[in-house]
Design an enzyme around this catalytic site. Sequence first.
Site, short mmCIF file in Angstrom:
data_model
loop_
_atom_site.label_atom_id
_atom_site.label_comp_id
_atom_site.label_asym_id
_atom_site.label_seq_id
_atom_site.Cartn_x
_atom_site.Cartn_y
_atom_site.Cartn_z
CE LYS A 35 -3.55 -0.43 -8.82
NZ LYS A 35 -3.96 0.66 -9.71
CE1 TYR A 253 28.81 -4.12 3.17
CE2 TYR A 253 26.42 -4.16 3.48
CZ TYR A 253 27.63 -4.83 3.35
OH TYR A 253 27.66 -6.19 3.38
C1 PLP Z 1 -4.81 1.47 -8.94
C2 PLP Z 1 -6.05 2.08 -9.47
C3 PLP Z 1 -6.97 2.68 -8.61
C4 PLP Z 1 -6.72 2.86 -7.12
O1 PLP Z 1 -5.88 3.96 -6.93
P1 PLP Z 1 -5.47 4.45 -5.44
O2 PLP Z 1 -4.69 5.69 -5.67
O3 PLP Z 1 -4.62 3.36 -4.86
O4 PLP Z 1 -6.74 4.65 -4.71
C5 PLP Z 1 -8.15 3.15 -9.16
N1 PLP Z 1 -8.39 3.06 -10.49
C6 PLP Z 1 -7.52 2.49 -11.35
C7 PLP Z 1 -7.84 2.42 -12.79
C8 PLP Z 1 -6.32 2.00 -10.87
O5 PLP Z 1 -5.45 1.44 -11.71
#
Ligand code: PLP
Length: 356
Positions: A35, A253
Amino acid sequence: MPRPIEARIDRDALLHNYLLARSRCPGSRAWAVVKANAYGHGLLTAADALAETADGFALLDLAEAVALREAGIRQPILLLEGFFTADDLELVAEHRLSLVVHRLDQLQMLRRVGLPLRVPVYVKFNTGMNRLGFRPEALAALREELANNPAVSEVTLMTHFADADGGQGIDWQLRRFHEMAGEWRGPVSLANSAAILCYPQAGRDWIRPGIMLYGGSPFADESAEALGLRPVMTLSSQIIGVQTIAAGETVGYGCTFRAERETRVGVVACGYADGYPRHAPTGTPVLVGGRRTRTLGRVSMDMLAVDLSDLREAGIGTPVTLWGEGLAADEVAMAAGTISYELFCALAKRVPVKVV
Ligand SMILES: *Cc1c(COP(=O)(O)O)cnc(C)c1O
């Protein structure tokens, strides 16, 4: 010549990390969670690196799922938030996607639309994360809907852990999950990266590694290296300016860094518009010519400053590693009060990516 900044993506490291995740939970298959543009690493780059190996790919966006199919990915693809409107379902069927369902009306929509084929469904239980999913009081209606739903093929039960990397652990959620699942004998998917590493016995049928694929540690107190993970993204640039300032002078800054002695300051072509966290304070670790030093003052849009006082040989053109090979993104993230997930996802479009 373009600005010297570059993000290098190491495909072998990604594959190594995926295989490590799967080897933690023998007997489990693994969704590669890609994702958010593969946590900023490039969806198609990640998919390509894992194309021969991954059991499946999990992501959020329907358009990203379609892009994976169009790139030739044939493994199962799971939409982690399911679908949003009935209009999405035509593409879901066309591309044989698997769906998370977390609300009853998603199943009802699925039934009413009358798809030409049946869809594998991940039914998400809310066991304490309190984000998405069915609560115990919704189970009776859920069971009835599933029993009468001709659009659903295989059902997998899933939940998501809220604190697999922290003091609450997973037992409290596992207890609720098993109470809700009852006599269920079908497939189950529970574990994110933290759970895979900490509670491999929760691996069950399908694990869902995300951050660990990219070489980030899910734990504040354990390094990715100690976990056997390899960094996938290395963000690098160069020194493009040098200033030698006297004691009492300030840098950047807000004049937040004031030199206590004569200080050699290197200016790096990397700023928050490249995705470097603006909140990284003076002292955030950075590698200059392979040697560790610290940032100085505020990060600006296109530049940040580093301390060269003890790095005599460093000057214009010296390579700088912001994170990655030799400097864990987790360390930089920790100094900036965030997590490596956010650093990776924030990598800006303007940074050229080199896949190796
Ligand atoms: C993002 C996600 C994961 C992966 O989580 P990590 O902490 O990056 O391993 C697993 N399951 C779901 C439903 C997620 O949304």
